[in-house]
Structure formats: C-alpha cells, structure tokens
Write a protein that holds these residues in place. Structure first.
Motif, mmCIF file in Angstrom:
data_model
loop_
_atom_site.group_PDB
_atom_site.id
_atom_site.type_symbol
_atom_site.label_atom_id
_atom_site.label_comp_id
_atom_site.label_asym_id
_atom_site.label_seq_id
_atom_site.Cartn_x
_atom_site.Cartn_y
_atom_site.Cartn_z
ATOM 1 N N UNK A 112 -10.659 -5.209 -13.190
ATOM 2 C CA UNK A 112 -11.544 -4.591 -14.461
ATOM 3 C C UNK A 112 -11.540 -3.086 -14.658
ATOM 4 N N UNK A 113 -11.488 -2.425 -13.499
ATOM 5 C CA UNK A 113 -11.171 -0.833 -13.557
ATOM 6 C C UNK A 113 -9.899 -0.478 -13.962
ATOM 7 N N UNK B 291 -15.073 11.402 2.139
ATOM 8 C CA UNK B 291 -15.146 11.644 0.851
ATOM 9 C C UNK B 291 -15.453 10.478 -0.229
ATOM 10 N N UNK B 292 -14.790 9.403 0.224
ATOM 11 C CA UNK B 292 -15.164 8.169 -0.551
ATOM 12 C C UNK B 292 -16.847 7.694 -0.452
ATOM 13 N N UNK B 293 -17.197 8.027 0.770
ATOM 14 C CA UNK B 293 -18.608 7.785 1.077
ATOM 15 C C UNK B 293 -19.480 8.678 -0.016
ATOM 16 N N UNK B 294 -18.915 9.918 0.266
ATOM 17 C CA UNK B 294 -19.769 11.114 -0.672
ATOM 18 C C UNK B 294 -19.754 10.677 -2.025
ATOM 19 N N UNK B 295 -18.833 10.123 -2.497
ATOM 20 C CA UNK B 295 -18.773 9.732 -4.017
ATOM 21 C C UNK B 295 -18.977 8.150 -4.308
ATOM 22 N N UNK B 296 -19.876 7.701 -3.387
ATOM 23 C CA UNK B 296 -20.453 6.340 -3.654
ATOM 24 C C UNK B 296 -19.463 5.161 -3.323
ATOM 25 N N UNK B 297 -18.475 5.364 -2.588
ATOM 26 C CA UNK B 297 -17.701 4.143 -2.125
ATOM 27 C C UNK B 297 -17.388 3.779 -0.835
ATOM 28 N N UNK C 16 -11.407 10.198 -11.014
ATOM 29 C CA UNK C 16 -12.184 11.036 -11.730
ATOM 30 C C UNK C 16 -12.764 12.328 -10.903
ATOM 31 N N UNK C 17 -12.400 13.468 -11.342
ATOM 32 C CA UNK C 17 -12.562 14.518 -10.873
ATOM 33 C C UNK C 17 -11.609 14.824 -9.623
ATOM 34 N N UNK C 18 -10.404 14.330 -9.615
ATOM 35 C CA UNK C 18 -9.427 14.579 -8.204
ATOM 36 C C UNK C 18 -10.048 14.814 -7.153
ATOM 37 N N UNK C 19 -10.992 13.842 -6.475
ATOM 38 C CA UNK C 19 -11.602 14.290 -4.992
ATOM 39 C C UNK C 19 -10.806 14.002 -3.987
ATOM 40 N N UNK C 20 -9.729 13.215 -4.085
ATOM 41 C CA UNK C 20 -8.783 12.982 -2.877
ATOM 42 C C UNK C 20 -7.271 13.486 -3.306
ATOM 43 N N UNK D 270 -17.037 5.643 -6.995
ATOM 44 C CA UNK D 270 -18.092 4.662 -7.085
ATOM 45 C C UNK D 270 -17.391 3.283 -7.617
ATOM 46 N N UNK D 271 -16.669 3.042 -8.746
ATOM 47 C CA UNK D 271 -16.330 1.839 -9.346
ATOM 48 C C UNK D 271 -15.538 1.238 -8.563
#
Lengths: 292, 290
Positions: free
Chosen positions: B148-149, B183-189, B234-238, B158-159
C-alpha cells in the motif's frame, strides 16, 4: 595473570554494545586479577576526580589543608557542567569536604576545579606517583579539558559531534594530550583506598563514603542488580568515551576493584547499551574472580 | 580443482577434525552448521594470510608503490569503476591492492597497518585516524510493488510499521546498524523483526515472500525489477555516510591520491556533503558540557 576465556567473553560483551573497551579487575584481598586490555593508555576525563580526591585527603593528612576549611564559589567564571555548583546560579560558600562530596557524587566540575585550585596539579601527580601509579598523569584542570573540547568541537556545539571529522580531531580523546591512566593503575588506586593505604584509615573511610554516594545507576552499578551487593565508584565521560572505576563488595567479604574504559563507534550522546556494558563487563570480571 | 580430489580432501578434513562439514544425499550436498562456523574462521584466516603476504611482498621488494586499500561491500559498482579509472590516471606507478571489507574489518586492519587507506561507513570508532570529507547518500525504501505504501511519493518511516526490516548483519558495522534502528524508532518505526540480509537476491526473496522492507540508496534500487519498487523516505532521515580514512600521520602521496579520487567518485552520486543532525541534548550524566 591473564585469564583468556574471561577476556574473550568481556570483549564479546563490548562488541555487542558497540564499543571498544579495556578492563582490569583485582580481588582487593587475594590480589587475583582479570586483564582485558589492563595496560592500555586511556583518557580518564572525570575519573581523574578520584586521584584528586585522594590527593585532597593526603594533603589534609599532612596538615597542609583542613577539610572543614570554607571555600568561596563566586557566581561567575565557574567550570561548566550539568550538575552541582556548575549548574547553580548564585554565590556559594562550602567546606572543602562538601565540595568533594559534590565532585564525587554528581561529578560536579566546578567543585572539582575549586579543589584542584587548592590542592594543585603537582600534588595530584605526586599522590598517584607515590602510590605506584606509573602511567597516570593529570596534564590539566577540568576547565582546560572542557575548553579544549569546546575549541575542537567548534561554534556549532554538540551537534557538530555527528561529523566524524570533528570527532577524529578532538584532543580530549587522545591520551597523550589529555589526563590519562590505565585500567590497572586505577584498580591499584582503588585497592589502596579500600586497604587504608592511600591515607590513614579515617581519611580512606571518608573517601569510601563519598564514592559510595555516587548517584549514577547506569554504568557499573547496573551490572550488579543485587540488593545485598554494594557498588561504589567514579564515572568519567567525553564524546564517545564512557568510563567507570569502582569497588564491588559482597556480603561474604569479597571486595573487587574494577576499572572499565570504553570508546563507542557512535558519537551519539544517548547510548544506553554502551553505559550498561560497563556493568556487564565488570560483573563478568567479578564472577571470574569469585569462581577461583 | 576436479571433483573427486576435492571430495577426497573434504572427507580427509572431516576425518581429521571429527566434524561433518557437508550433508550429502544422492541428489544434493548442503553445508552443515559446523561447516558454516568453520567457513567463517577459514575466511578470516585466508584474509589474514593475504595481508601477511602483501606486507612481506612489499618489504622484500622494497617498493613503496603498493597501496593496500579497502572498500565496503555496499559501494556502487559505477563508483568503483570511476575510482579505478581516476587512480590509473593520477598514480600510474602505484600498484593497487583492493579489498572488499566491512567497516569493522577495515578498522582492525587500519589499526594493525595491514591497510594503508579504506573507505569507512560512519559512524564508527575513528580514534587514531585521519578522515577525508564525509559524503552522504540518502536512503530510500525498497518495497513490494503492490504494498500500500508503494503508491506514496515519499514514504514516512512511521508508515512502515508492521513490516519486518531487512538489514545487513550487525557485525559488519555495529554503530551504523544501531543508528539506523534508533533513527527508525525516533520516527515511529520499530520493526517487529530485523532480519539479516546482504546479497541482493536473498534480500529480494525476503522482500517478496514476507512483506518485509529494506533500505537502499537511489541507484542501488532494482529499477527493472517488476515486483519491487524504490521510494524516497520523507525528510531523508537515513543515509549511508562514507569517507576515506587512513592512520594518522601516514597519509603519503598515494594515500592522498586514493582519498581524493574516492571522494570525487562518491561525490558524483552523493546528495552533497554530510550535514550535522538537528539539536543534540546532552544529559546531566554526560558530565561534560560544550
């Protein structure tokens, strides 16, 4: 006396936590030892508040200062830090021994430099030398240590530590250019405090009391979650560095001096696993000493 | 080696060590668990032998023209080609001995001076090293095309919740591995499970069979794969962050030429120079204050 199977387990624990580590542990009474990089030269950072504490009490014993003497802490020009007098705003007056309490219990940088000003770097180095610590040396005050760190990090502040080029150039992380020691030297110093050899018994008892009042639960103490086991110690930290040296006492009379120094691969400020492995490694070492 | 002598040698080893290395049926041969463990050690032993031989060769020839360099396994093939062409042009007299090594392995060999220069994956323990500028390749997510994503233009971390994550084995670069998960945890994943995958076809199999996701830089994504797609985060966190590194004080002309060439080669595809992260709150237990 090297115990290799223990060393392998201790190094595996360090690797699992994402750090490189060096440890030495000694049974204070039998002299038995566990060595996992015990003679590696390490940056002490705030662990050097322990030699300063010992020097303070030796100066008091020699009659060159009085521990109840009042010291004046003005509101400006304080050595920066997140705890104790370093974080307080107003003028303070307190005794030398209460400043020592703040220095050891919460690693107060201002209190440490107040004491260092009174005791002198030379006396700190004389104390460690006289106690047989051949590879331990204080090169600068805590204010100087932090000033060098701040200068090398640059105007951006702590977020610049995310840049590996910044971390690679920090003088504070180089034992040749910073206050330094070895794990073996530090357990020797702790053993001398616990054996009443660093000063007279009353002074050694006072030092043991302060080390037992250290508040941090996240490093060495975390490895001994046993209500009948006592842990006393002093931590030290700098970017990527996490250290603690301490003594673990069991109700059967067993007492063990342990020194753990680590360097993390990540420059992150919050790395709970890197703090906790200091306790894990210390427990592995103490278990090895107790199983003999 | 021809088949019968090889089989005989393996059987001789199994007898000598008292360990079964392979399970054999009439139709197929598969490696045993013991065999896998021994293989890992044997590879290390071989790698050390190679390093030893290289050092000895350098000493016996009195040559300074040999440069022992290493790249991590995740460097794009085109980058390596650009690097090698560039080096041939810049330092035609230097003989390059190039290894593919994990960051953990590179750090050990830089420390023991078995390597002259390497390309490290940050963060890692850089004590005692000099570094070239750090370059950043932002990571996107590789998904089954029908997820779906996959319809989103950019995917927030987070998605991805609920999906397992396929990540390289931690031992290759522990701090990078940990930082990605943090970083994943910080962004809800927080992935329900983290699975070790390294090779592209193994990763592809896991992606398709178990609704897992993986991270990859643009360019490494399987563009022509009919079943998979790549989306920016989204936001290029990694990001993958690489730089050349060499032991402090040992940056001779060949080392510097390698470092400059590799920085250029990585720079062609990089998102730009490395940017420091956002605010960093030191906690009171950090003891230092800057």
């Amino acid at each position: 006396m090297t115990t290799n199977p223990h060393r392998t387990r201790i190094e595996a624990a360090f690797a699992e936590a994402g750090v490189t580590g060096w440890l030495h542990a000694r049974d204070i009474d039998s002299g038995a030892q566990v060595d996992a990089g015990a003679d590696h030269s390490v940056v002490t950072a705030s662990v050097h508040k322990l030699p300063l504490l010992v020097a303070l009490h030796r100066e008091a014993e020699a009659g060159r200062l009085d521990l109840t003497e009042r010291t004046h802490c003005p509101p400006t020009g304080r050595t920066p830090g997140p705890t104790g007098l370093a974080a307080m705003l107003d003028e303070a007056v307190l005794s030398l021994r209460d400043a020592a309490y703040l220095m050891v219990s919460v690693s107060d940088n201002t209190a440490a430099d107040l004491l260092l000003e009174r005791v002198g770097l030379d006396s700190v180095n004389a104390a460690t030398r006289e106690l047989g610590l051949t590879r331990t040396r204080a090169l600068h005050t805590f204010a100087e240590f932090l000033a060098a760190l701040r200068a090398d990090v640059g105007p951006e502040g702590p977020s610049a530590l995310a840049d590996p080029q910044v971390v690679a150039r920090l003088r504070a992380l180089d034992p040749r250019r910073s206050n330094h020691s070895t794990p073996r030297d530090m357990t020797r110093l702790l053993a001398s405090v616990w054996r009443d050899e660093a000063a007279n018994p009353a002074h050694c008892a006072a030092m043991r009391r302060l080390l037992g009042l250290q508040v941090w639960p996240h490093r060495m103490a975390s490895g001994f979650p046993f209500d009948d086991v006592h842990v006393a110690g002093k931590t030290g930290s700098a970017p990527t560095l996490r250290n603690e040296v301490g003594v673990v006492e069991y109700p059967d009379g067993g007492r063990y001096a342990v020194a753990v120094f680590t360097r993390a691969g990540s420059p992150a400020a919050a790395l709970p696993a890197a703090d906790a492995v200091i306790g894990t490694a210390a427990r592995l070492a103490v278990e090895a000493l107790r199983s003999r | 080696m021809a088949q019968p002598p090889l089989s005989q040698r393996i059987q001789r080893l199994e007898r000598e060590w008292g360990v079964r290395l392979f399970e054999r049926t009439s139709r197929r041969v598969s490696i045993t668990k013991g065999g896998t463990l021994l293989l890992e050690e044997a590879r290390q032993l071989l790698a050390q032998t190679e390093a030893l031989t290289a050092t000895a060769r350098r000493l016996s020839d009195g040559r300074s023209g040999l440069l022992r360099a290493a790249l991590p396994p995740d460097i794009a093939g085109e980058t390596i080609a650009v690097l090698l062409d560039g080096l041939r042009e810049r330092t035609p007299d230097v003989e390059l001995e190039l290894h593919e090594l994990s960051t953990a392995e590179q750090l050990l060999r830089l420390a023991s001076h078995e390597l002259d220069v390497a390309v490290l994956h940050h963060p890692c323990d850089v004590a005692g090293l000099e570094l070239a500028p750090v370059l950043r390749h932002e990571l996107g997510v590789v998904l089954p095309r029908d997820a779906p994503t996959a319809d989103l233009e950019t995917v927030p971390l987070a998605a991805l919740s609920g999906h397992d994550l396929i990540l390289f084995p931690r031992a290759l670069a522990p701090a990078v591995h940990d930082e990605i998960l943090t970083t994943c945890a910080r962004h809800g994943y927080t992935p329900p499970a983290v699975r070790n995958g390294h090779g592209p076809s193994f990763t592809r199999g896991l992606l398709l069979s178990s609704r897992a996701v993986a991270f990859a830089p643009l360019g490494a994504h399987p563009g022509r794969d009919p079943d998979l797609t790549w989306r920016p985060l989204t936001g290029a966190p990694l990001a993958w962050r690489h730089s050349a590194a060499w032991p402090r004080g040992r940056g001779d002309a060949a080392v510097r030429a390698f470092a400059e060439t590799v920085t250029e080669a990585l720079g062609r595809t990089a998102a730009g120079p490395d940017l420091p992260a956002g605010p960093l709150h030191l906690r009171p237990s950090s003891e230092y204050w800057i």
